[in-house]
Design a protein around this motif. Structure first.
Motif, PDB file in Angstrom:
ATOM      1  N   ASP A  33      34.597 -25.248  11.135  1.00 25.71           N
ATOM      2  CA  ASP A  33      33.975 -24.587  12.286  1.00 25.71           C
ATOM      3  C   ASP A  33      32.720 -23.843  11.817  1.00 25.71           C
ATOM      4  OD1 ASP A  33      33.271 -23.206  14.565  1.00 25.71           O
ATOM      5  OD2 ASP A  33      35.276 -22.385  14.941  1.00 25.71           O
ATOM      6  N   ASP A  34      31.676 -24.625  11.525  1.00 25.12           N
ATOM      7  CA  ASP A  34      30.438 -24.056  11.001  1.00 25.12           C
ATOM      8  C   ASP A  34      29.741 -23.138  11.997  1.00 25.12           C
ATOM      9  OD1 ASP A  34      30.608 -25.190   8.453  1.00 25.12           O
ATOM     10  OD2 ASP A  34      29.529 -26.995   9.047  1.00 25.12           O
ATOM     11  N   GLU A  35      29.848 -23.432  13.271  1.00 22.98           N
ATOM     12  CA  GLU A  35      29.173 -22.611  14.276  1.00 22.98           C
ATOM     13  C   GLU A  35      29.732 -21.185  14.300  1.00 22.98           C
ATOM     14  OE1 GLU A  35      26.511 -21.416  17.163  1.00 22.98           O
ATOM     15  OE2 GLU A  35      26.484 -23.143  15.827  1.00 22.98           O
ATOM     16  N   THR A  36      31.047 -21.068  14.292  1.00 22.56           N
ATOM     17  CA  THR A  36      31.648 -19.737  14.287  1.00 22.56           C
ATOM     18  C   THR A  36      31.368 -19.043  12.964  1.00 22.56           C
ATOM     19  OG1 THR A  36      33.355 -20.473  15.826  1.00 22.56           O
ATOM     20  CG2 THR A  36      33.778 -18.435  14.622  1.00 22.56           C
ATOM     21  N   ALA A  37      31.451 -19.779  11.866  1.00 24.03           N
ATOM     22  CA  ALA A  37      31.149 -19.196  10.559  1.00 24.03           C
ATOM     23  C   ALA A  37      29.716 -18.677  10.532  1.00 24.03           C
ATOM     24  CB  ALA A  37      31.361 -20.233   9.460  1.00 24.03           C
ATOM     25  N   ARG A  38      28.782 -19.448  11.072  1.00 24.97           N
ATOM     26  CA  ARG A  38      27.377 -19.028  11.116  1.00 24.97           C
ATOM     27  C   ARG A  38      27.230 -17.711  11.863  1.00 24.97           C
ATOM     28  NH1 ARG A  38      23.672 -18.749  14.780  1.00 24.97           N
ATOM     29  NH2 ARG A  38      24.882 -19.919  16.278  1.00 24.97           N
ATOM     30  N   LYS A  39      27.889 -17.618  13.007  1.00 27.63           N
ATOM     31  CA  LYS A  39      27.800 -16.394  13.809  1.00 27.63           C
ATOM     32  C   LYS A  39      28.377 -15.193  13.057  1.00 27.63           C
ATOM     33  CE  LYS A  39      27.942 -18.763  18.248  1.00 27.63           C
ATOM     34  NZ  LYS A  39      28.758 -19.056  19.439  1.00 27.63           N
ATOM     35  N   VAL A  40      29.476 -15.399  12.365  1.00 25.02           N
ATOM     36  CA  VAL A  40      30.093 -14.303  11.614  1.00 25.02           C
ATOM     37  C   VAL A  40      29.176 -13.871  10.467  1.00 25.02           C
ATOM     38  CG1 VAL A  40      32.067 -13.600  10.184  1.00 25.02           C
ATOM     39  CG2 VAL A  40      32.447 -14.944  12.258  1.00 25.02           C
ATOM     40  N   PHE A  41      28.649 -14.843   9.705  1.00 20.41           N
ATOM     41  CA  PHE A  41      27.736 -14.502   8.610  1.00 20.41           C
ATOM     42  C   PHE A  41      26.482 -13.791   9.129  1.00 20.41           C
ATOM     43  CE2 PHE A  41      29.456 -18.035   5.740  1.00 20.41           C
ATOM     44  CZ  PHE A  41      30.009 -17.152   4.827  1.00 20.41           C
ATOM     45  N   GLU A  42      25.897 -14.322  10.202  1.00 21.21           N
ATOM     46  CA  GLU A  42      24.679 -13.702  10.730  1.00 21.21           C
ATOM     47  C   GLU A  42      24.942 -12.290  11.247  1.00 21.21           C
ATOM     48  OE1 GLU A  42      23.206 -16.667  13.470  1.00 21.21           O
ATOM     49  OE2 GLU A  42      22.039 -17.644  11.893  1.00 21.21           O
ATOM     50  N   GLY A  43      26.084 -12.091  11.888  1.00 22.46           N
ATOM     51  CA  GLY A  43      26.444 -10.755  12.345  1.00 22.46           C
ATOM     52  C   GLY A  43      26.661  -9.803  11.180  1.00 22.46           C
ATOM     53  N   LEU A  44      27.341 -10.291  10.154  1.00 22.86           N
ATOM     54  CA  LEU A  44      27.574  -9.486   8.963  1.00 22.86           C
ATOM     55  C   LEU A  44      26.244  -9.054   8.352  1.00 22.86           C
ATOM     56  CD1 LEU A  44      29.913 -10.544   6.020  1.00 22.86           C
ATOM     57  CD2 LEU A  44      27.771  -9.388   5.679  1.00 22.86           C
ATOM     58  N   LEU A  45      25.319 -10.000   8.177  1.00 21.81           N
ATOM     59  CA  LEU A  45      24.045  -9.683   7.528  1.00 21.81           C
ATOM     60  C   LEU A  45      23.138  -8.840   8.415  1.00 21.81           C
ATOM     61  CD1 LEU A  45      23.516 -13.048   5.650  1.00 21.81           C
ATOM     62  CD2 LEU A  45      24.046 -10.806   4.649  1.00 21.81           C
ATOM     63  N   ALA A  46      23.304  -8.927   9.715  1.00 23.32           N
ATOM     64  CA  ALA A  46      22.552  -8.041  10.614  1.00 23.32           C
ATOM     65  C   ALA A  46      23.042  -6.600  10.451  1.00 23.32           C
ATOM     66  CB  ALA A  46      22.699  -8.497  12.062  1.00 23.32           C
ATOM     67  N   ASP A  47      24.359  -6.445  10.279  1.00 23.84           N
ATOM     68  CA  ASP A  47      24.952  -5.113  10.125  1.00 23.84           C
ATOM     69  C   ASP A  47      24.782  -4.567   8.712  1.00 23.84           C
ATOM     70  OD1 ASP A  47      25.797  -5.197  12.755  1.00 23.84           O
ATOM     71  OD2 ASP A  47      27.842  -5.833  12.254  1.00 23.84           O
ATOM     72  N   GLU A  48      24.882  -5.445   7.725  1.00 20.76           N
ATOM     73  CA  GLU A  48      24.787  -5.014   6.331  1.00 20.76           C
ATOM     74  C   GLU A  48      23.968  -6.025   5.529  1.00 20.76           C
ATOM     75  OE1 GLU A  48      27.425  -3.889   2.443  1.00 20.76           O
ATOM     76  OE2 GLU A  48      28.463  -3.935   4.353  1.00 20.76           O
ATOM     77  N   PRO A  49      22.634  -5.923   5.609  1.00 18.18           N
ATOM     78  CA  PRO A  49      21.773  -6.890   4.930  1.00 18.18           C
ATOM     79  C   PRO A  49      21.920  -6.890   3.411  1.00 18.18           C
ATOM     80  CG  PRO A  49      20.466  -5.186   6.040  1.00 18.18           C
ATOM     81  CD  PRO A  49      21.892  -4.940   6.375  1.00 18.18           C
ATOM     82  N   GLY A  50      22.556  -5.893   2.849  1.00 20.34           N
ATOM     83  CA  GLY A  50      22.748  -5.831   1.408  1.00 20.34           C
ATOM     84  C   GLY A  50      23.966  -6.569   0.898  1.00 20.34           C
TER      85      GLY A  50
END
Length: 103
Positions: A33-50
């Motif tokens: 499920d790459d689409e959901t994984a993408r959303k989770v990763f992008e949300g994570l990096l938006a919240d914590e870019p480090g």
């Protein structure tokens, strides 16, 4: 799917835990499920870019779906963050992935 449900429960209790978000995204990748994984990763990096490790996995996800331009963008972003944080190992992994696509 059981692991995903367990991670979601942990996230309910700790909604800002980047490690849990990263683990959840990896579980979605395992399920294809790459689409959901993408959303989770992008949300994570938006919240914590480090959170450097997620840049590599997000870049690889974009490679897998055939969007090399996006993969290169995420690798470059990750290299910048890794450099700023002095994380040489992560920088090297990101640079290696970036070089494979750009040379």
């Amino acid at each position: 799917m059981e692991r995903i449900e367990q991670l979601k429960k942990f996230l309910e209790a700790n909604p800002t835990d980047s490690f849990l978000k990263h683990a959840l995204a990896l579980e979605y990748i395992k399920l294809g499920d790459d689409e959901t994984a993408r959303k989770v990763f992008e949300g994570l990096l938006a919240d914590e870019p480090g959170y450097v490790g997620s840049y590599y996995h997000l870049g690889k996800l974009f490679e897998r779906i055939g969007d090399n331009d996006k993969a290169i963008e995420w690798y470059q972003n990750g290299m910048q963050v890794a450099k700023e944080k002095g994380e040489q190992h992560a920088f090297g992994e990101l640079r290696g992935a970036w070089e494979e696509l750009t040379f």
